[in-house]
Design a protein around this motif. Structure first.
Motif, short mmCIF file in Angstrom:
data_model
loop_
_atom_site.label_atom_id
_atom_site.label_comp_id
_atom_site.label_asym_id
_atom_site.label_seq_id
_atom_site.Cartn_x
_atom_site.Cartn_y
_atom_site.Cartn_z
N TRP A 18 0.84 -1.19 0.00
CA TRP A 18 0.00 0.00 0.00
C TRP A 18 0.87 1.24 0.00
CZ3 TRP A 18 -0.44 2.84 4.86
CH2 TRP A 18 0.06 2.16 5.98
N ASP A 19 0.29 2.32 -0.49
CA ASP A 19 1.01 3.58 -0.68
C ASP A 19 1.01 4.36 0.64
OD1 ASP A 19 2.05 6.01 -1.40
OD2 ASP A 19 0.65 6.37 -3.05
N THR A 20 2.13 4.38 1.32
CA THR A 20 2.20 5.01 2.64
C THR A 20 1.92 6.50 2.57
OG1 THR A 20 3.90 3.38 3.20
CG2 THR A 20 3.63 5.24 4.70
N LEU A 21 2.64 7.22 1.69
CA LEU A 21 2.44 8.67 1.61
C LEU A 21 1.08 9.01 1.00
CD1 LEU A 21 5.99 9.91 0.55
CD2 LEU A 21 4.98 9.78 2.82
N GLY A 22 0.57 8.13 0.11
CA GLY A 22 -0.76 8.34 -0.43
C GLY A 22 -1.83 8.24 0.65
N SER B 86 -1.73 11.32 2.72
CA SER B 86 -2.38 12.42 2.01
C SER B 86 -3.90 12.33 2.16
CB SER B 86 -1.99 12.40 0.54
OG SER B 86 -2.71 13.36 -0.20
N ALA B 87 -4.46 11.13 2.05
CA ALA B 87 -5.91 10.96 2.19
C ALA B 87 -6.37 11.34 3.60
CB ALA B 87 -6.29 9.52 1.87
N ILE B 88 -5.60 10.93 4.61
CA ILE B 88 -5.93 11.29 6.00
C ILE B 88 -5.87 12.80 6.18
CG2 ILE B 88 -5.15 11.08 8.39
CD1 ILE B 88 -4.02 8.29 7.53
N ARG B 89 -4.84 13.41 5.60
CA ARG B 89 -4.66 14.86 5.73
C ARG B 89 -5.86 15.62 5.14
NH1 ARG B 89 0.46 15.18 4.71
NH2 ARG B 89 0.22 14.81 2.50
N ARG B 90 -6.27 15.25 3.94
CA ARG B 90 -7.38 15.95 3.29
C ARG B 90 -8.69 15.73 4.05
NH1 ARG B 90 -7.84 13.23 -1.11
NH2 ARG B 90 -5.87 12.08 -1.21
N PHE B 91 -8.90 14.51 4.54
CA PHE B 91 -10.10 14.20 5.33
C PHE B 91 -10.13 15.04 6.60
CE2 PHE B 91 -11.38 11.72 9.10
CZ PHE B 91 -12.74 11.60 8.87
N ALA B 92 -9.03 15.07 7.34
CA ALA B 92 -9.00 15.75 8.63
C ALA B 92 -9.19 17.25 8.47
CB ALA B 92 -7.68 15.45 9.34
N ASP C 121 4.05 18.88 1.15
CA ASP C 121 2.98 17.91 0.92
C ASP C 121 1.61 18.49 1.27
OD1 ASP C 121 4.88 16.10 0.10
OD2 ASP C 121 4.87 14.93 1.95
N ALA C 122 1.55 19.24 2.39
CA ALA C 122 0.28 19.83 2.81
C ALA C 122 -0.22 20.84 1.79
CB ALA C 122 0.44 20.48 4.18
N TYR C 123 0.69 21.69 1.29
CA TYR C 123 0.29 22.67 0.29
C TYR C 123 -0.18 21.97 -1.00
CZ TYR C 123 2.58 26.18 3.24
OH TYR C 123 2.95 27.01 4.28
N ALA C 124 0.48 20.87 -1.37
CA ALA C 124 0.08 20.13 -2.57
C ALA C 124 -1.33 19.56 -2.43
CB ALA C 124 1.08 19.01 -2.84
N ASP C 125 -1.75 19.29 -1.20
CA ASP C 125 -3.10 18.78 -0.96
C ASP C 125 -4.12 19.89 -0.76
OD1 ASP C 125 -2.54 16.09 -1.21
OD2 ASP C 125 -2.10 15.80 0.91
#
Length: 386
Positions: A6-10, A13-19, A125-129
């Motif tokens: 599984w994609d760790t950083l992916g 990223s999903a957790i970050r956008r959700f939160a 990474d946060a800005y990219a999301d």
């Protein structure tokens, strides 16, 4: 944990956008959003774990054997906070040792990065999301990193970063002074200080004496916090780009919103095992952290969504001799209570009804204790030390 596909950083990223999306939705309009940077250590035995060495660990209270991870937390005033990014700090001697790098699973492309440079990776990474923050905050580790400060300023990102007393400032007229010297020269009078709250704690408002000094740059300021009883000072180097509002109250609010990352670490460790990864390899450690981030984010956004309708606390006291209310009400649902309710809903014992009963009992007693703590503070006489 290391070999799973599984994609760790992916996933991160999903957790970050959700939160971020859910915390923003639960917040009141106009509340500040802060990205707080800090590192959290894990004590380890032996030498076989990726990144392990004798180093300063906050959890150990000094130098001990362990690993360190740099974290980015998203803090939304009036809503909640959770982790949205993590990177492990790896010492340069392990990266340059090919045998050590292979046995601990370090990526071939991994290069040494300071904690400040890891913070840049997390923010990138946060800005990219699409994450947008009013301020970035951090302690002296990040305030002392010129690359991080330059990175933020290039992106017009306001920040409030702690710096040491010896940090050099250029004031008007080209005068160069340390923070300590600037305070001694320009903030000698008590009237230059103002008492403001740095946020609401469990025992009431966290009030300090605050003052600020403008530098030669129109965008940089020194924000100084002084403890009201000990007189101990803390220094914050601030940047606010042109066109954004800049007031003492706004900078104080941003500085005060750094402390919830410590509470986030407490939740992560006590409730979800953030510091209990029984793995050794680099990828496995990061994946364990991502799974903890997911569990923490779910509980944090659930508590944020329930905050307004579950907060039934009685109005705070206004006089030190005020009689306590007959019904103290209940504090809002916390991350810990949400976790207990989730556990009860997915297991047979204890029952959900039993867990909900004791949750209400705890929250009522916490509301009563909070009311009395606040009343006691009203009777405390403070003097501002010069």
């Amino acid at each position: 944990m290391n070999r799973a596909s599984w994609d760790t950083l992916g996933a991160m990223s999903a957790i970050r956008r959700f939160a971020v999306t859910r915390l923003d939705a639960a917040a009141r309009p106009g509340g500040l959003s802060v990205g707080a940077l800090d590192e959290s250590g894990q004590e380890k035995k032996g030498t076989a774990t990726a990144g392990v060495k004798r180093q300063h660990l906050g959890c150990a209270g000094g130098i001990d054997n362990g690993i360190n991870l740099v974290h980015l937390a998203y803090i939304r005033a009036g809503a909640g906070h959770t982790l949205i990014g993590s990177r492990q700090w790896i010492p340069t001697e392990q990266i340059s040792d090919p045998i050590k790098a292979i046995t601990t699973g370090l990526p071939l492309e991994l290069t040494f990065a300071t904690k400040g440079e890891l913070a840049i990776d997390l923010l990138t990474d946060a800005y990219a999301d699409g994450v947008r923050m009013d301020f970035v905050a951090g302690d002296e580790v990040y305030g002392a990193c010129p690359h991080l400060r330059a990175f933020l300023e290039e992106r017009d990102q306001a920040y409030v970063l702690r710096v040491r007393a010896t940090f050099a400032l250029t004031l008007g007229g080209g005068t160069c002074l340390s923070c300590e010297q600037a305070v001694a020269k320009h903030l000698r009078q008590k009237r230059t200080w103002t008492i403001r709250s740095a946020g609401d704690g469990s025992k009431g408002e966290r009030t300090y004496a605050w003052a600020w000094i403008a530098t030669a740059s129109r965008s940089h300021y020194l924000l100084v916090r002084k403890h009201r009883t000990t007189g101990e000072s803390a220094f914050h180097y601030c940047f606010v780009p042109a066109g954004q509002p800049v007031t003492l109250a706004r900078l104080v609010a941003a500085a005060g919103l750094r402390w919830p990352i410590e509470e986030t670490f407490e939740f992560g460790k006590d409730l979800f095992g953030l510091d209990q990864a029984q793995v050794r390899l680099y990828e496995a450690i990061l994946r364990h952290t991502v799974l903890v981030m997911a569990a923490l984010a779910i509980c944090a956004v659930s508590a944020a969504a329930a905050r307004r309708r579950t907060d039934t606390q009685a109005p705070p006291p206004t006089r030190p001799d005020q009689r306590p209310p007959a019904d103290p009400g209940m504090i809002p649902l916390t991350v810990a209570e949400i976790k207990r309710l989730f556990n009860a809903a997915t297991t047979r014992t204890p029952s959900l009804e039993h867990t909900a009963h004791w949750s209400a009992w705890r929250r009522r007693h916490q509301a009563r204790a909070r009311w009395f703590h606040r009343r006691a503070r009203l009777a405390t006489a403070y003097t501002l030390l010069s």
